[in-house]
Design a protein around this motif. Structure first.
Motif, PDB file in Angstrom:
ATOM      1  N   THR A  58      -1.978  88.479 -29.717  1.00 47.42           N
ATOM      2  CA  THR A  58      -1.630  89.845 -30.122  1.00 47.42           C
ATOM      3  C   THR A  58      -0.590  90.427 -29.176  1.00 47.42           C
ATOM      4  O   THR A  58       0.403  91.012 -29.624  1.00 47.42           O
ATOM      5  CB  THR A  58      -2.895  90.731 -30.167  1.00 47.42           C
ATOM      6  N   ARG A  59      -0.797  90.270 -27.884  1.00 46.86           N
ATOM      7  CA  ARG A  59       0.188  90.765 -26.909  1.00 46.86           C
ATOM      8  C   ARG A  59       1.554  90.127 -27.140  1.00 46.86           C
ATOM      9  O   ARG A  59       2.583  90.800 -27.089  1.00 46.86           O
ATOM     10  CB  ARG A  59      -0.295  90.494 -25.485  1.00 46.86           C
ATOM     11  N   GLN A  60       1.556  88.823 -27.406  1.00 43.02           N
ATOM     12  CA  GLN A  60       2.811  88.119 -27.637  1.00 43.02           C
ATOM     13  C   GLN A  60       3.501  88.622 -28.915  1.00 43.02           C
ATOM     14  O   GLN A  60       4.705  88.830 -28.931  1.00 43.02           O
ATOM     15  CB  GLN A  60       2.578  86.605 -27.730  1.00 43.02           C
ATOM     16  N   ARG A  61       2.726  88.833 -29.980  1.00 45.16           N
ATOM     17  CA  ARG A  61       3.304  89.350 -31.229  1.00 45.16           C
ATOM     18  C   ARG A  61       3.925  90.723 -30.997  1.00 45.16           C
ATOM     19  O   ARG A  61       5.015  91.014 -31.485  1.00 45.16           O
ATOM     20  CB  ARG A  61       2.247  89.432 -32.325  1.00 45.16           C
ATOM     21  N   LEU A  62       3.251  91.583 -30.259  1.00 47.78           N
ATOM     22  CA  LEU A  62       3.793  92.909 -29.976  1.00 47.78           C
ATOM     23  C   LEU A  62       5.125  92.797 -29.227  1.00 47.78           C
ATOM     24  O   LEU A  62       6.081  93.512 -29.542  1.00 47.78           O
ATOM     25  CB  LEU A  62       2.793  93.744 -29.183  1.00 47.78           C
TER      26      LEU A  62
END
Length: 140
Positions: A65-69
């Protein structure tokens, strides 16, 4: 507006129904962030001064999720990713919540033995019902 959201699956229907609320929300919660698709949608849609909590029980989901953001240019949004059981994490959110989103099941491309537990989710829903703001929504 319907042209923007072809009814491909439950996620697109959820986004279509959630979008008007997300545009004016102050506190949002993605109860099961998984690969970050719903979290990114909410972060893109919410006002700049809103806060979004993204929960998941799996550390790899939090990292995805952090990477997608970051990949989607949403790193400047106030998104607080927290690893743990959603009923415990929601209890720690101190303010009223405008939107709570549950996308239930297992983490795609993850360990399918780890999945949403009905009893824990029911506890989280009950907590959410006590935290939801006036005119807020819970999407399950």
């Amino acid at each position: 507006m319907i042209d923007m959201y072809p009814f491909r699956n439950a996620v697109t229907v959820s986004h279509m129904m959630t979008e008007p609320y997300a545009r004016r929300a102050h506190v949002l919660v993605d109860m099961t962030c998984g690969n970050g698709h719903d979290t990114a949608f909410l972060a893109r849609t919410m006002p700049d001064d809103a806060v979004l909590y993204a929960f998941d029980i799996q550390p790899c989901a939090i990292e995805r999720t952090r990477q997608r953001l970051q990949d989607e240019g949403l790193g400047d949004k106030d998104v607080r990713c927290c690893c743990g059981s959603h009923e415990q994490l929601l209890a720690d959110v101190s303010s009223d919540v405008d939107i709570i989103v549950f996308n239930l099941g297992y983490l795609p491309s993850g360990d399918h033995k780890i999945h949403t537990n009905c009893e824990i989710t029911l506890k989280a829903i009950k907590i959410g019902l006590n935290k939801i703001a006036i005119n807020g929504i819970i999407m399950i």
